[in-house]
Design an enzyme around this catalytic site. Sequence first.
Site, PDB file in Angstrom:
ATOM      1  CB  THR A 293     -10.223   6.479   0.019  1.00  0.00           C
ATOM      2  OG1 THR A 293     -11.065   7.024   1.045  1.00  0.00           O
ATOM      3  CG2 THR A 293      -8.794   6.902   0.260  1.00  0.00           C
TER       4      THR A 293
ATOM      5  NE  ARG B  29     -17.382   3.034  -6.068  1.00  0.00           N
ATOM      6  CZ  ARG B  29     -16.721   2.255  -5.203  1.00  0.00           C
ATOM      7  NH1 ARG B  29     -15.579   2.642  -4.670  1.00  0.00           N
ATOM      8  NH2 ARG B  29     -17.195   1.068  -4.877  1.00  0.00           N
TER       9      ARG B  29
ATOM     10  CD  GLU C  15     -10.902   2.773  -9.891  1.00  0.00           C
ATOM     11  OE1 GLU C  15     -11.078   1.567  -9.657  1.00  0.00           O
ATOM     12  OE2 GLU C  15     -11.161   3.649  -9.069  1.00  0.00           O
TER      13      GLU C  15
ATOM     14  CG  HIS D 158     -10.455   0.882  -6.066  1.00  0.00           C
ATOM     15  ND1 HIS D 158     -11.490   1.157  -6.925  1.00  0.00           N
ATOM     16  CD2 HIS D 158     -11.046   0.653  -4.862  1.00  0.00           C
ATOM     17  CE1 HIS D 158     -12.647   1.080  -6.279  1.00  0.00           C
ATOM     18  NE2 HIS D 158     -12.398   0.777  -5.012  1.00  0.00           N
TER      19      HIS D 158
ATOM     20  N   GLY E 147      -8.375   0.523  -0.927  1.00  0.00           N
ATOM     21  CA  GLY E 147      -8.963   0.901   0.372  1.00  0.00           C
ATOM     22  C   GLY E 147      -9.387  -0.298   1.209  1.00  0.00           C
TER      23      GLY E 147
HETATM   24  C1  3PG Z   1     -15.809  -0.812  -1.910  1.00  0.00           C
HETATM   25  O1  3PG Z   1     -16.702  -0.228  -2.515  1.00  0.00           O
HETATM   26  O2  3PG Z   1     -16.045  -1.725  -1.088  1.00  0.00           O
HETATM   27  C2  3PG Z   1     -14.383  -0.384  -2.098  1.00  0.00           C
HETATM   28  O3  3PG Z   1     -14.277   0.600  -3.070  1.00  0.00           O
HETATM   29  C3  3PG Z   1     -13.457  -1.543  -2.400  1.00  0.00           C
HETATM   30  O4  3PG Z   1     -13.637  -2.069  -3.672  1.00  0.00           O
HETATM   31  P1  3PG Z   1     -12.913  -3.446  -4.084  1.00  0.00           P
HETATM   32  O5  3PG Z   1     -13.633  -4.540  -3.382  1.00  0.00           O
HETATM   33  O6  3PG Z   1     -13.051  -3.528  -5.574  1.00  0.00           O
HETATM   34  O7  3PG Z   1     -11.490  -3.337  -3.635  1.00  0.00           O
END
Ligand code: 3PG
Length: 312
Positions: free
Chosen positions: A237, A239, A268, A286, A288
């Site tokens: 989760t 990179r 992506e 993506h 998270g």
């Molecule tokens: C981050 O680096 O904060 C996370 O990977 C979330 O990325 P995002 O803001 O593009 O959802």
Amino acid sequence: MNQEGLSMLKILANDGIDQIAADCLSQQGHSIYTDNFDQEMLKEKIGNYDVIIVRSATTLDASMIDAATADGANLKLIIRAGVGLDNIDVEYAQSKGIGVRNTPNSSSTSVAELALGHMFNLARHIHMANVTMRQGQWNKKHYNGIQLYGRTLGIIGFGRIGQEIASKASALGMKVLYYVRSGKKEGFDDFTFADLDTLLSESDFITLHTPSSSDNRPIIDKNALTKIKKGAYLINTARGNLVDYDALLEALEEGRLGGAGLDVFDVEPPINPKLMNHPKISMTPHIGASTEEAQRGIGAEVCAVITDFFEK
Ligand code: 3PG
């Protein structure tokens, strides 16, 4: 000037922004724009704003920074509303006098919970049971799983998110190993520091919580995948470029890897059909940090960052 004595700013939130930040910044008299310009259009527009706020979808590379600092351009601050700064050429921006900040404090719990979600999915085949039931199948005998309780979790990277998942996994009765390049961390005696090879060979689940390496080389490459415990599960989760996804598919095919839970990808959205359709992969797009709580917290951080930056 507003009540805080700050000049009114034009702020572009190119990947959107939580209402909390929008309200807080408008109350300070700033103007917030939520147009979502594509890369080409953004190059034309970026110089019109004092601040740009981005998530991971917008890339601010050297050519974009050049556009943001061309004659007559106004940009002074880039904010990454989130943690990872790998979509921004930070060094180049700073060399051109633009401030770069991120908001690292608000999404750890959400990311840790999503990583756990993928672990539950893989342990109990929830992702595939869900898909096949929707297709009218009742594969009760097919989906024999394992418990997380009593299993070993190996955490690669032990910052805010790594630590958060360590305590959650421990509460579930998992044994926790962690590896971080700088070595054992003080104050975490409930968890065991292990070198990378030991972590790979002893963990039933391996989860990544480290930034991309400076040369973008994957930490989970073909070689690392030969060292994992047979049938272990890998969760990413963090990179996409931390994992060699071709080597991962090979390890899944050979049964060396039991399954993978992926929220991030080398490209992506991902385009590799083998990856997209593999039954041993639980995947999310993506997301998270995509929770109400994380985005609210990030919004508050964004507002504080802007006030602090321009006061100074
Ligand atoms: C981050 O680096 O904060 C996370 O990977 C979330 O990325 P995002 O803001 O593009 O959802």
